[in-house]
Design an enzyme around this catalytic site. Structure first.
Site, short mmCIF file in Angstrom:
data_model
loop_
_atom_site.label_atom_id
_atom_site.label_comp_id
_atom_site.label_asym_id
_atom_site.label_seq_id
_atom_site.Cartn_x
_atom_site.Cartn_y
_atom_site.Cartn_z
N CYS A 412 0.88 -1.17 0.00
CA CYS A 412 0.00 0.00 0.00
C CYS A 412 0.91 1.22 0.00
CB CYS A 412 -0.96 -0.01 1.19
SG CYS A 412 -0.15 0.10 2.78
N HIS A 569 35.41 -9.43 -9.56
CA HIS A 569 35.40 -8.34 -10.55
C HIS A 569 36.47 -8.63 -11.59
CE1 HIS A 569 35.44 -4.30 -12.26
NE2 HIS A 569 34.37 -4.00 -11.54
#
Length: 648
Positions: A412, A569
């Site tokens: 909501c 990485h």
């Protein structure tokens, strides 16, 4: 779905049609003679209030359907027309008001969820699938009309009598409504109560003979007696709760006020301007339930006083300064609505004095006063970016117990409304660390996470992330605490090995301090080492979940069952290659085992085009553990050579 879960979801479905009221109020107000004096604008706004039941039918049907389907919305409109027209043929006195829209919306949404994929015989195939939904909804509503045509008149009489009773109680009835309204906020069921009071109780017939029901509807239709269920909220939302925020700020130790000041100021301003108070209320609702009970009592008193003084004011959305200014000179507004500002100033003082006194006398743990061990450092991702929102949503899924613990995701205005398999698997502390104001566990299967105005965005992104693949539950680990002393090493203390990482790629080992990138070399990203690749296959350095694979496939993040967060990485500044030279072999969100291939590299291309192919392999949350022990020699083999151990 249990009964509480049903009403929770209904409350959420009511938000969409209610959200259209502010624009209607704006047009209605600005079209009045004392402003723009343009009747066509006022009529445009009035058209919304004239057709509220139909709007509820469409809005509830859409939000109740499993994918917010337009077919369900159309079915809601079809069902509403059939139900209302057929009923009055049986009994012309029947008028269900907005309830007719809510009921037909529920029927349409449920019908869509059950039969949107139905297969019919070939000669009827045109009417299969989603086209079947309006047809079936129309049939169900016709049957319902036959039933309601006979049973609704006594129900209508009972509702009318109940409304007459609560209105006849005057100020006392308004006070009870305000008190119960606030008590229901933690469950989210206040929307159901509000719908009855604001859209059903009371009746007003205008000069044209149109009939209007409910406090909001009657107020904007010009009923000068409307407003008893709205007026008293203005002093509380505009002034009372900001006074409570100031009290909590000054009650916090001076050293911690900067930490909570910005948060309290933002939610106080939100309450004053818009009347959206849940972000502020949830800051003390569970930390200090006694304060919330006082707040509920004061809200009831405010509605009692406003009704006693004969104040008639209304709002389209909530009782904030914006709605106050818009309604000030509407025909239904009483001449003494200015008294709400006087009441507001009194409410500010009362809230400030009471909250200040009770917090100190009872030593309540309001924001900034928690024990040091409870002060979690929030590590919320930057949800203003697409990547940040995705990461934040994945983290919330992990905190809820993983994707396998989630049944239904809804939202909501300020909270995630979730149906889970087991509420005990929800990590409250991690949710708060991610930025949640609180976690409400209504029962073993129904919870709410209060995350603020971004709730709907997070919920939608959570659905997208789950659709990509399973997401593991977050490991329970010690969160860093504010103002806590750094852990000291204990001489000769035994160290337990939490996990051992293997090399993700074959190559030559490079010390992390020698990586030609300041972020990695300074260990700002995490601690570990780097590898200059000679192999082309990149594998998982440990078993766990691939929580993130970058779109350019140059890097990935893996989280183990023990909560170790590993970043692999490949190369430096390889993101600039836009994915060239990398091929993804595993999907984001999937579970992998140590040594399982994740990426394939075109090493010749990368060596020729990347700034450097030195590839860091680091633990980004090493501060949660006792450190690491390097094991690798000069060279490593992917999936075989041990890189380093993580110590507990």
């Amino acid at each position: 779905m249990n009964i509480l879960g049903f009403f929770q979801r209904l409350g959420r479905s009511l938000q969409l049609p209610i959200a259209v009221l502010p624009v209607a109020a704006l047009m209605l107000r600005f079209g009045q003679p004392d402003l723009l004096n343009m009747p066509f604008i006022a009529q445009g706004g009035g058209a919304i209030f004239d057709n509220l039941a139909l709007i509820f039918a469409i809005g509830v049907a859409s939000t109740w359907s499993k994918d917010n389907a337009g077919a369900a919305a159309l079915a809601g409109a079809v069902g509403y027309f059939i139900l209302t027209k057929a009923m009055v043929t049986i009994n012309p006195t029947v008028n269900m008001g907005v309830l007719a829209g809510i009921i037909t919306g529920l029927i349409a949404g449920m019908t869509y969820n059950r039969w949107a994929d139905i297969k019919l015989p070939d000669f009827l195939s045109f009417f299969g699938g989603k086209r079947f939904v309006p047809i079936a909804t129309g049939f169900f509503c016709l049957v319902l009309a036959a039933v309601f045509g006979y049973i609704w008149p006594p129900v209508q009489a009972a509702i009318h009598a109940g409304g007459e009773w609560i209105v006849s109680e005057g100020a006392f009835g308004a006070g009870i409504f305000g008190f119960v309204n606030r008590l229901l906020i933690p469950t989210g069921l206040h929307q159901v109560l509000n719908t009855i009071a604001w859209f059903q109780i009371g009746e007003f017939t205008n000069a044209a003979g149109a009939v209007f029901h409910g406090d909001i509807n009657r107020f904007y239709a010009g009923d000068g007696t409307a407003g008893m269920f709205m007026s008293g909220f203005f002093p509380i939302m505009m002034f009372g709760l900001p006074g409570a925020a100031l009290a909590m700020y000054l009650a916090a130790p001076k050293a911690r006020r900067p930490m909570v000041g910005g948060m309290l100021l933002s939610v106080a301003v939100t309450a004053f301007l818009t009347g959206v108070t849940e972000p502020l209320e949830f800051l003390f609702m569970f930390l200090a339930p006694m304060l919330y009970l006082i707040h509920a009592v004061l809200t009831g008193i405010s509605l009692f006083v406003a009704t006693t003084l004969g104040i008639h004011a209304g709002f389209s959305f909530s009782a904030g300064a914006i709605d106050y200014a818009l309604m000030y000179k509407l025909p239904a507004a009483s001449s003494n609505v200015w008294l709400l500002l006087v009441m507001g100033l009194v409410a500010f003082v009362v809230y400030f004095v009471l909250f200040s006194a009770v917090i100190r006398m009872m030593n309540l743990k309001t924001p900034g006063r928690e024990d040091e061990g409870d002060l979690l450092v929030k590590d919320e991702a930057n949800s203003n970016t697409e990547e940040g929102l995705s990461e934040l949503s994945r983290q919330y899924i992990g905190a809820i117990g993983g994707s396998d613990n989630l049944n239904v995701i809804d939202a909501c205005i300020t909270r995630l409304r979730l149906s889970v398999k087991d509420a005990s698997r929800v990590n409250d502390a991690m949710c708060k660390r991610l930025g949640a104001s609180g976690v409400v566990k209504l029962n073993k299967q129904t919870i709410q996470v209060i995350v603020g105005a971004k709730a709907e965005s997070i919920a939608e992104e959570m659905k997208k992330q789950i659709a990509k693949g399973p997401i593991a539950a977050a490991a329970v680990s010690a969160a860093p605490v504010a103002s806590a002393p750094a852990p000291q090493a204990v001489p000769n203390a035994a160290k337990s090995v939490i996990a051992t990482l293997v090399a993700p790629v074959s190559g030559t080992v490079v010390a992390i301090e020698q990586v030609p990138d300041e972020a990695f070399a300074s260990k700002a990203v995490g601690d570990g080492l780097a590898i200059l690749p000679t192999g082309t296959t990149v594998v998982a350095p440990a078993s766990g979940t691939l929580v993130k694979i970058f779109n350019t496939n140059h890097a990935f993040c893996l989280e183990t069952e023990k909560g170790i967060e590993i970043v692999v990485h490949m190369g430096l500044d390889t993101v600039a290659l836009e994915g060239k030279g990398f091929t993804r072999l595993a999907e984001e969100g999937s579970a992998v085992v140590a040594g399982q291939p994740v990426l394939e590299m075109d090493l010749a291309f990368l060596n020729a085009n990347a700034r450097s192919m030195i590839s860091p392999v680091v633990v980004s949350n090493i501060e949660d553990f006792a450190g690491l022990t390097l094991l690798a020699g000069d060279t490593v083999v992917a999936g075989e050579t041990r890189l380093y151990e993580i110590n507990g």
